[in-house]
Enzyme design. Structure first.
Site, PDB file in Angstrom:
ATOM      1  N   HIS A  67     100.957 -30.234  11.273  1.00 36.78           N
ATOM      2  CA  HIS A  67     100.284 -31.055  12.370  1.00 36.78           C
ATOM      3  C   HIS A  67      98.583 -31.334  12.091  1.00 36.78           C
ATOM      4  CE1 HIS A  67     104.029 -31.160  13.988  1.00 36.78           C
ATOM      5  NE2 HIS A  67     104.275 -29.577  13.628  1.00 36.78           N
ATOM      6  N   LEU A  68      98.865 -32.481  11.478  1.00 40.78           N
ATOM      7  CA  LEU A  68      97.646 -32.914  11.670  1.00 40.78           C
ATOM      8  C   LEU A  68      96.270 -33.316  12.683  1.00 40.78           C
ATOM      9  CD1 LEU A  68      96.610 -34.431   8.099  1.00 40.78           C
ATOM     10  CD2 LEU A  68      95.469 -32.529   9.198  1.00 40.78           C
ATOM     11  N   ARG A  69      97.389 -33.718  13.985  1.00 38.53           N
ATOM     12  CA  ARG A  69      97.135 -33.726  15.487  1.00 38.53           C
ATOM     13  C   ARG A  69      96.345 -35.538  15.405  1.00 38.53           C
ATOM     14  NH1 ARG A  69     100.740 -30.419  17.508  1.00 38.53           N
ATOM     15  NH2 ARG A  69     100.246 -28.438  17.423  1.00 38.53           N
ATOM     16  N   HIS A 184     114.494 -31.312  12.367  1.00 34.74           N
ATOM     17  CA  HIS A 184     113.642 -30.078  12.868  1.00 34.74           C
ATOM     18  C   HIS A 184     115.220 -29.996  13.695  1.00 34.74           C
ATOM     19  CE1 HIS A 184     111.611 -28.562  16.042  1.00 34.74           C
ATOM     20  NE2 HIS A 184     112.804 -28.262  17.210  1.00 34.74           N
ATOM     21  N   ASN A 283     107.710 -22.279  17.830  1.00 32.55           N
ATOM     22  CA  ASN A 283     109.467 -23.041  17.751  1.00 32.55           C
ATOM     23  C   ASN A 283     109.844 -23.300  16.300  1.00 32.55           C
ATOM     24  OD1 ASN A 283     111.501 -23.626  19.095  1.00 32.55           O
ATOM     25  ND2 ASN A 283     110.931 -25.460  19.307  1.00 32.55           N
ATOM     26  N   ASP A 310     104.504 -25.151   8.211  1.00 35.17           N
ATOM     27  CA  ASP A 310     104.133 -25.792   9.680  1.00 35.17           C
ATOM     28  C   ASP A 310     102.805 -25.358  10.560  1.00 35.17           C
ATOM     29  OD1 ASP A 310     105.002 -27.045  11.969  1.00 35.17           O
ATOM     30  OD2 ASP A 310     106.772 -25.750  12.407  1.00 35.17           O
ATOM     31  N   HIS A 314      96.033 -25.575  17.854  1.00 39.78           N
ATOM     32  CA  HIS A 314      96.108 -25.885  19.032  1.00 39.78           C
ATOM     33  C   HIS A 314      94.735 -25.134  20.029  1.00 39.78           C
ATOM     34  CE1 HIS A 314     100.335 -26.467  19.859  1.00 39.78           C
ATOM     35  NE2 HIS A 314     100.418 -25.896  18.905  1.00 39.78           N
TER      36      HIS A 314
END
Ligand code: DOR
Length: 446
Positions: A67-69, A184, A283, A310, A314
């Site tokens: 997740h590179l955001r 997912h 998750n 994954d 954050h």
């Protein structure tokens, strides 16, 4: 960039190489591999070199789940910081999940990511497009356009596709491009409100649990849809023993199903959550010792093809709060290789087997010409010190995400050089001075 990496132990499962030798790089491509048993006749005067004696030379790792955001959540991570964290962890290619803002559900977002990655990325970036518009699970996204723009697979990761008809259509449609649909696997009705694994630990902490069945039921549903459609399915972040068994059966049947797990699922149990440690909130959730053992079996017997991170960075404010309110996710790029190497020390995988899971197999699943040291390919290479011990200190992570449950762990094995996109990233200055005789290209200290 012209360079020789000398006298390292080269491991490249794509060519069956497991031997000491030299690698010659010219113009950013692999020019030649000379293993010692071939005898080196190379004229070396004009090359710059890295002395890799006592170190391992491996293909740059490929992380198919990051997740590179960016766009939208740059306060958590950017393409620049995420790709720097990747090269720090030994990854030279990564695939970024579409749960950005806006969601990567159309070619404009895909093109934005690719442009940014080209300009600012330390490593290669391959976007994964959303299956459904805005990942809402209501309507298929423009998969064809996104494929043309450069998406290498499709997933609503972060959310499942609950509607089985839409998942069926996605699997059917993706066959046109021979790409995988990444699942997912989570039944939202079963997991609703859950914040950790359902079991003895959730009971004693008084936290709402997510049962293993939330994952297993969806894995089994998606396998049935593969049988129906013949589409290619990849199961993301497998965390349960029963999930591993279902995938094993599907593979035995010859269905086009592949799977990944992540280092936290073969290293930690739900005990890590005790003390309401939000860094261990992820998750799917951390499970039990039985799940860990079955996942390891799945890795060694080939049921699980890939180890992905994954990587889910954050902001600290999203983790330093009540457990129920904390965000799910672990910042994983900078610890993955070391945690993978523990499997090699424990005899679960050979080093070559680990390279398959972390470089070759993800590249194959995504149709990428990566994960190999073959002559003519991009010089995406890592030089690894298998014996180097280091303590996980999140504040020293290159990633903006400092959220790791491995804080304080002493791990063994580190990439000391990562060569990618014409640059040489080096772990520390001392090493650069000691090992490098006048480095070619751009030397960047991490
Ligand atoms: O823990 C997780 N975090 N799991 C996911 O599936 C999504 C990810 C995120 O985007 O933060």
């Amino acid at each position: 960039m012209d360079l020789i990496i000398r006298k390292g132990h080269i491991v490249d499962p794509s060519q069956g190489i497991d031997s000491v030798g030299d690698i010659v790089i010219e113009d950013g491509k692999i020019k030649k591999i000379i293993t010692n048993n071939q005898g080196s006749k190379l004229k070396t005067r004009n090359y710059k070199s890295i002395d890799a004696a006592g170190l391992y030379i491996l293909p740059g790792l490929v992380d198919m789940h990051v997740h590179l955001r960016e766009p939208g959540f740059e306060y958590k991570e950017t393409i620049k910081t995420g790709t720097l964290a990747a090269v720090r962890g030994g990854f030279t290619s990564l695939c970024c999940m579409p749960n950005t803002k806006p969601v990567n559900d159309n070619e404009t977002v895909t093109e934005f990511i690719l442009r940014k990655a080209h300009a600012e990325g330390a490593c290669h970036v391959f976007p994964i497009g959303a299956i459904t518009k805005e990942q809402r699970g209501e309507e298929l996204a423009e998969m064809g356009m996104m494929y043309e723009a450069g998406c290498v697979a499709f997933s609503d990761d972060g959310r499942p596709v609950m509607n089985s008809l839409l998942m069926r259509r996605a699997l059917e449609y993706s066959k046109r491009f021979s790409v995988s649909i990444i699942s997912h696997a989570e039944d939202l009705n079963l997991s609703a409100g859950g914040v950790m694994n359902e079991g003895m630990v959730s009971l004693s902490l008084g936290l709402r649990g997510i049962p293993a069945e939330a994952e297993v039921i969806m894995i089994k549903r998606d396998i049935e849809l593969v049988r129906l459609t013949g589409g290619r399915l990849h199961i993301a972040h497998v965390s349960t023993a029963e999930g591993v068994r279902a995938i094993r059966m599907a593979k035995k049947e010859g269905l086009p199903v592949t799977a990944e797990t992540c280092p936290h699922y073969f290293t930690l149990t739900d005990e890590a959550v005790r003390g309401y440690r939000t860094t261990a909130k992820v998750n799917p959730p951390l499970r039990t010792l039985h799940d860990i053992e079955t996942i390891k079996e799945g890795l060694s017997d080939g049921t699980i093809d890939v180890i992905a991170t994954d990587h889910a960075p954050h902001h600290r404010d999203e983790k330093i709060c009540e457990f129920d309110r904390a965000a799910f996710g672990i910042s994983g790029l900078e610890t993955a290789l070391s945690l993978g190497l523990a499997l090699v020390r424990d005899g679960v995988l050979s080093l070559s087997g680990l390279v398959e899971k972390m470089a070759l197999n993800p590249a194959r699943i995504l149709n990428l010409k990566k994960g190999t040291l073959k002559v003519g390919e991009d010089a995406d290479i890592i030089v690894v010190d298998l014996n180097r011990k280091w303590k996980v200190e999140p504040e020293r992570f290159v990633s903006k995400g400092k959220n790791t449950p491995f804080e304080g762990f002493v791990l063994e094995g580190l990439p000391v050089y990562t060569i990618c996109k014409g640059s040489i990233y080096c772990l520390d200055k001392q090493l650069a001075d000691r090992r490098s005789i006048e480095m070619a290209g751009r030397l960047i200290l991490l």
